[in-house]
Design a protein around this motif. Structure first.
Motif, PDB file in Angstrom:
ATOM      1  N   VAL A 109       0.869  -1.179   0.000  1.00 40.74           N
ATOM      2  CA  VAL A 109       0.000   0.000   0.000  1.00 40.74           C
ATOM      3  C   VAL A 109       0.900   1.222   0.000  1.00 40.74           C
ATOM      4  N   TYR A 110       0.331   2.382  -0.206  1.00 39.81           N
ATOM      5  CA  TYR A 110       1.144   3.582  -0.404  1.00 39.81           C
ATOM      6  C   TYR A 110       1.953   3.978   0.819  1.00 39.81           C
ATOM      7  N   SER A 111       1.617   3.485   1.986  1.00 43.27           N
ATOM      8  CA  SER A 111       2.379   3.878   3.174  1.00 43.27           C
ATOM      9  C   SER A 111       3.214   2.731   3.734  1.00 43.27           C
ATOM     10  N   GLY A 112       3.366   1.659   3.011  1.00 44.04           N
ATOM     11  CA  GLY A 112       4.180   0.549   3.492  1.00 44.04           C
ATOM     12  C   GLY A 112       3.654  -0.792   3.025  1.00 44.04           C
ATOM     13  N   LYS A 113       3.954  -1.820   3.793  1.00 46.13           N
ATOM     14  CA  LYS A 113       3.522  -3.179   3.463  1.00 46.13           C
ATOM     15  C   LYS A 113       2.682  -3.747   4.601  1.00 46.13           C
ATOM     16  N   ILE A 114       1.650  -4.459   4.214  1.00 47.10           N
ATOM     17  CA  ILE A 114       0.808  -5.163   5.171  1.00 47.10           C
ATOM     18  C   ILE A 114       0.963  -6.645   4.878  1.00 47.10           C
ATOM     19  N   ARG A 115       1.258  -7.411   5.907  1.00 46.28           N
ATOM     20  CA  ARG A 115       1.450  -8.854   5.740  1.00 46.28           C
ATOM     21  C   ARG A 115       0.295  -9.604   6.402  1.00 46.28           C
ATOM     22  N   LEU A 116      -0.243 -10.580   5.678  1.00 46.25           N
ATOM     23  CA  LEU A 116      -1.332 -11.403   6.191  1.00 46.25           C
ATOM     24  C   LEU A 116      -0.847 -12.837   6.326  1.00 46.25           C
ATOM     25  N   LYS A 117      -1.114 -13.441   7.456  1.00 50.41           N
ATOM     26  CA  LYS A 117      -0.876 -14.867   7.616  1.00 50.41           C
ATOM     27  C   LYS A 117      -2.218 -15.556   7.368  1.00 50.41           C
ATOM     28  N   PRO A 118      -2.317 -16.399   6.347  1.00 51.75           N
ATOM     29  CA  PRO A 118      -3.602 -16.987   5.982  1.00 51.75           C
ATOM     30  C   PRO A 118      -4.300 -17.749   7.106  1.00 51.75           C
ATOM     31  N   ASP A 119      -3.555 -18.354   8.020  1.00 49.61           N
ATOM     32  CA  ASP A 119      -4.211 -19.135   9.069  1.00 49.61           C
ATOM     33  C   ASP A 119      -4.810 -18.257  10.171  1.00 49.61           C
ATOM     34  N   GLU A 120      -4.582 -16.951  10.126  1.00 56.24           N
ATOM     35  CA  GLU A 120      -5.153 -16.043  11.122  1.00 56.24           C
ATOM     36  C   GLU A 120      -6.460 -15.400  10.643  1.00 56.24           C
ATOM     37  N   TYR A 121      -6.884 -15.733   9.426  1.00 63.84           N
ATOM     38  CA  TYR A 121      -8.064 -15.096   8.845  1.00 63.84           C
ATOM     39  C   TYR A 121      -9.116 -16.125   8.474  1.00 63.84           C
ATOM     40  N   ILE A 122     -10.351 -15.695   8.480  1.00 63.30           N
ATOM     41  CA  ILE A 122     -11.477 -16.540   8.103  1.00 63.30           C
ATOM     42  C   ILE A 122     -11.981 -16.064   6.747  1.00 63.30           C
ATOM     43  N   ASP A 123     -12.086 -16.980   5.802  1.00 65.38           N
ATOM     44  CA  ASP A 123     -12.602 -16.656   4.471  1.00 65.38           C
ATOM     45  C   ASP A 123     -14.119 -16.772   4.500  1.00 65.38           C
ATOM     46  N   THR A 124     -14.823 -15.658   4.321  1.00 64.82           N
ATOM     47  CA  THR A 124     -16.287 -15.658   4.422  1.00 64.82           C
ATOM     48  C   THR A 124     -16.980 -15.729   3.073  1.00 64.82           C
ATOM     49  N   THR A 125     -16.239 -15.925   1.985  1.00 67.47           N
ATOM     50  CA  THR A 125     -16.883 -16.068   0.682  1.00 67.47           C
ATOM     51  C   THR A 125     -17.542 -17.444   0.593  1.00 67.47           C
ATOM     52  N   PRO A 126     -18.596 -17.570  -0.204  1.00 67.03           N
ATOM     53  CA  PRO A 126     -19.313 -18.849  -0.268  1.00 67.03           C
ATOM     54  C   PRO A 126     -18.436 -20.029  -0.701  1.00 67.03           C
ATOM     55  N   LYS A 127     -17.551 -19.826  -1.659  1.00 68.46           N
ATOM     56  CA  LYS A 127     -16.712 -20.920  -2.139  1.00 68.46           C
ATOM     57  C   LYS A 127     -15.389 -21.021  -1.383  1.00 68.46           C
ATOM     58  N   GLY A 128     -15.052 -20.019  -0.611  1.00 66.39           N
ATOM     59  CA  GLY A 128     -13.813 -20.040   0.164  1.00 66.39           C
ATOM     60  C   GLY A 128     -12.563 -19.891  -0.665  1.00 66.39           C
ATOM     61  N   ASN A 129     -12.645 -19.182  -1.780  1.00 70.86           N
ATOM     62  CA  ASN A 129     -11.485 -19.037  -2.657  1.00 70.86           C
ATOM     63  C   ASN A 129     -11.023 -17.578  -2.770  1.00 70.86           C
ATOM     64  N   PHE A 130     -11.230 -16.808  -1.748  1.00 72.64           N
ATOM     65  CA  PHE A 130     -10.873 -15.391  -1.785  1.00 72.64           C
ATOM     66  C   PHE A 130      -9.368 -15.197  -1.925  1.00 72.64           C
ATOM     67  N   LEU A 131      -8.574 -15.972  -1.216  1.00 75.64           N
ATOM     68  CA  LEU A 131      -7.110 -15.846  -1.298  1.00 75.64           C
ATOM     69  C   LEU A 131      -6.594 -16.217  -2.680  1.00 75.64           C
ATOM     70  N   LYS A 132      -7.111 -17.277  -3.251  1.00 74.47           N
ATOM     71  CA  LYS A 132      -6.679 -17.682  -4.594  1.00 74.47           C
ATOM     72  C   LYS A 132      -7.030 -16.617  -5.622  1.00 74.47           C
ATOM     73  N   GLU A 133      -8.237 -16.060  -5.478  1.00 74.42           N
ATOM     74  CA  GLU A 133      -8.664 -15.016  -6.397  1.00 74.42           C
ATOM     75  C   GLU A 133      -7.808 -13.757  -6.261  1.00 74.42           C
ATOM     76  N   MET A 134      -7.465 -13.429  -5.033  1.00 75.48           N
ATOM     77  CA  MET A 134      -6.667 -12.224  -4.797  1.00 75.48           C
ATOM     78  C   MET A 134      -5.226 -12.400  -5.315  1.00 75.48           C
ATOM     79  N   LEU A 135      -4.695 -13.619  -5.228  1.00 73.33           N
ATOM     80  CA  LEU A 135      -3.330 -13.877  -5.666  1.00 73.33           C
ATOM     81  C   LEU A 135      -3.200 -14.140  -7.162  1.00 73.33           C
TER      82      LEU A 135
END
Length: 137
Positions: A109-135
């Protein structure tokens, strides 16, 4: 949409409160010790410099805690996403998302980097493919 797990969010706020109390206690203790010493009037510049250093350290670490921890990530448009931190939000595109070598998702992002650890987040999309779609780009 990715949402940070509730237990982790409570832990981060608890950690931030404890961090703030530690810094306030440090400044209060140093002030009491300094002003009760017989050399208080001779070394006022050192005291001011040290207190400013402690405050700078606090603001930099609290900025990292509050502005670099993603609370949620949502899709806005076909290529646009929004990451919500504890105090703000940032918009980013798919090209700004990378997978780093430690398995974390890195968002530029414009002010730095944000790091996400996938196991700390819950995917609330119906198919559960939000991370794959984002990547995928």
């Amino acid at each position: 949409m990715l949402v940070l797990k509730q237990g982790l969010l409570k832990f981060v706020w608890f950690f931030f409160i404890v961090w703030t109390v530690i810094f306030i206690t440090m400044i209060a203790y140093i002030s009491v010790v300094y002003f009760n010493s017989p050399y208080a009037s001779k070394f006022i510049e050192c005291y001011v410099f040290f207190i400013l250093f402690v405050l700078l350290a606090y603001f930099l670490t609290s900025k990292y805690i509050l502005l670099r921890l993603a609370k949620s990530v949502e899709k806005i448009d076909e290529d646009k996403y929004r990451v919500h931190t504890l105090l703000s939000h940032y918009d980013f595109c798919k090209k700004d998302v990378r997978l780093c070598r430690y398995g974390q998702i890195k968002i530029d992002v414009y002010s730095g980097k944000i790091r996400l650890k996938p196991d700390e987040y819950i995917d609330t999309t119906p198919k559960g493919n939000f991370l794959k779609e984002m990547l995928s780009h």
